[in-house]
Design an enzyme around this catalytic site. Structure first.
Site, PDB file in Angstrom:
ATOM      1  N   CYS A 257      -6.858   9.831  -4.238  1.00 42.16           N
ATOM      2  CA  CYS A 257      -6.631  10.633  -5.434  1.00 42.16           C
ATOM      3  C   CYS A 257      -7.101  12.077  -5.245  1.00 42.16           C
ATOM      4  CB  CYS A 257      -7.278   9.957  -6.630  1.00 42.16           C
ATOM      5  SG  CYS A 257      -6.566  10.468  -8.216  1.00 42.16           S
ATOM      6  N   HIS A 343      -4.552   4.507  -6.537  1.00 48.74           N
ATOM      7  CA  HIS A 343      -5.847   3.814  -6.472  1.00 48.74           C
ATOM      8  C   HIS A 343      -5.717   2.418  -5.864  1.00 48.74           C
ATOM      9  CE1 HIS A 343      -8.531   6.552  -8.737  1.00 48.74           C
ATOM     10  NE2 HIS A 343      -7.378   7.003  -9.198  1.00 48.74           N
ATOM     11  N   GLU A 345      -8.032   0.512  -4.924  1.00 45.71           N
ATOM     12  CA  GLU A 345      -9.075  -0.405  -5.404  1.00 45.71           C
ATOM     13  C   GLU A 345      -8.628  -1.148  -6.645  1.00 45.71           C
ATOM     14  OE1 GLU A 345      -9.499   2.872  -8.180  1.00 45.71           O
ATOM     15  OE2 GLU A 345      -9.161   2.793  -6.021  1.00 45.71           O
TER      16      GLU A 345
END
Length: 374
Positions: A257, A343, A345
């Site tokens: 990001c 993202h 994660e």
């Protein structure tokens, strides 16, 4: 559910548009850039994501709060959004494992929110006219006063916010006896990023946003990581200097990001503020290296310039966003460096992109092996 009288409230946009609703809990006002998230779940993770620091969050899902909150489902040490706007706020919750209602969570974190807003119309307005500053308030009879206060709120373009959410002192995460060590620059790092590294046999030292490369290098890490975070990437000169040094020395580097944007800037690629950004857990990405599509979690209002990226001799585009063809991932051709705009994660969100953590570990292993043999 405890009954409390709910005051009339509003959201006033900087272009003068007003939407009315009702306050949740306390009276007051909150200012920030208004943005929207299309996720159907994961509201607690969204509210605590440092990348949303100072923003007024509009949730497009019709019901917010219906499954309560859990202490383990936070992405930082506190709520980071400036305020919430939603359609229906659930004061009761049905998830047995929840430890509190969203109302209690807001009271604890002193968050101001309003509901009963026509969020479909509000989001349509943002999509048409772009992200802008706004205020949510119970001072519905003082429009002129709110407009005056709103006019003093700085624009997100050019705004450095990483310093507001970064750690003040370095700290460690994971097992100190892990096989690999990663130095992470905290621009607003999410806890689930640290969890994803830790469960892959990695010990992480997290450094403040303004740390130098020399400070990070002194720990002798196997690789470097640039985290997500809020605000405009351009003012982050020190983070760019760190990225340039890591790239210059040919060391493994991964960015997510804001970290992705920093790597772009370190390579001379400019960034720009998007019309209304990408925020949600259903954004389609095409992986140009594998030819496979990925459904991803995204949260960003800035992007790197695609034309400049395509013309850069040392960089290849690895991922593109299928809705608007913006750059979603890059890799340096002759350096162990790569990054993505979304993202992996996935907190909240799908897990299609979690392989990127494994890819970074493979990059570190290859670099370590080549260092030993050379």
């Amino acid at each position: 559910m405890k009954y409390t009288k709910r005051d009339k409230a509003l959201i006033l946009l900087e272009d003068g548009t007003i939407f009315y609703g009702k306050s949740i809990g306390k009276k007051g006002s909150a200012f920030g850039e208004v943005c929207f998230n299309t996720g159907t779940t994961g509201y607690q993770e969204i509210f605590t994501d440092p990348s949303y620091f100072g923003q007024i969050m509009v949730t497009t899902n019709a019901h917010i709060g219906n499954y309560g909150t859990m202490e383990s489902e936070v992405e930082s040490d506190s709520v980071k959004i400036a305020g919430l706007v939603c359609r229906n706020f659930s004061f009761t919750y049905s998830r047995p494992s929840a430890d509190a209602s969203l109302e209690e969570f807001f009271e604890k974190n002193k968050l101001f929110a309003i509901s009963d807003v026509d969020t479909r119309a509000l989001v349509s307005h943002i999509r048409e006219h772009g992200a802008m500053n706004a205020v949510i308030s119970t001072d519905v009879d003082d429009i002129d006063g709110l407009k005056e206060q709103l006019s003093k709120i700085p624009n997100m373009k050019g705004l450095e916010l990483a310093s507001k959410v970064s750690t003040n002192e370095p700290y460690f995460y994971g097992d100190e006896n892990a096989t690999y060590k990663i130095a992470a620059l905290d621009l607003g790092i999410k806890k689930n990023i640290l969890r994803n590294f830790s469960k892959r046999d990695v010990y992480i030292k997290v450094f403040p946003f303004d740390s130098t490369f020399e400070e990070m290098e002194a720990w002798n890490p196997d690789g470097y990581f640039l985290s997500n975070g809020p605000g405009d990437p351009e003012p982050l000169d020190q983070a760019q200097a760190v990225a340039k040094k890591v790239i210059e020395k040919g060391l493994p580097l991964f960015g997510i990001c804001l970290g992705h944007q920093i790597i772009g800037l370190a390579n001379g690629i400019s960034t720009y503020k998007m019309h209304h950004g990408h925020r949600g857990i259903n954004h389609p990405i095409m992986n140009l290296e594998t030819g496979k599509g990925e459904i991803t979690s995204q949260n960003h209002g800035f992007s790197i310039n695609r034309e400049e990226t395509e013309n850069h001799p040392d960089i290849k585009i690895t991922h593109v966003h299928l809705n608007d063809q913006t750059v979603a991932g890059i890799r340096m051709k002759n350096k162990p460096v790569f990054s993505v705009q979304y993202h992996p994660e996935a907190s909240p969100g799908p897990h299609d992109a979690s392989y990127l953590f494994d890819e970074f570990l493979e990059t570190i292993k290859k670099h370590s092996n080549s260092s030993v043999t050379s």
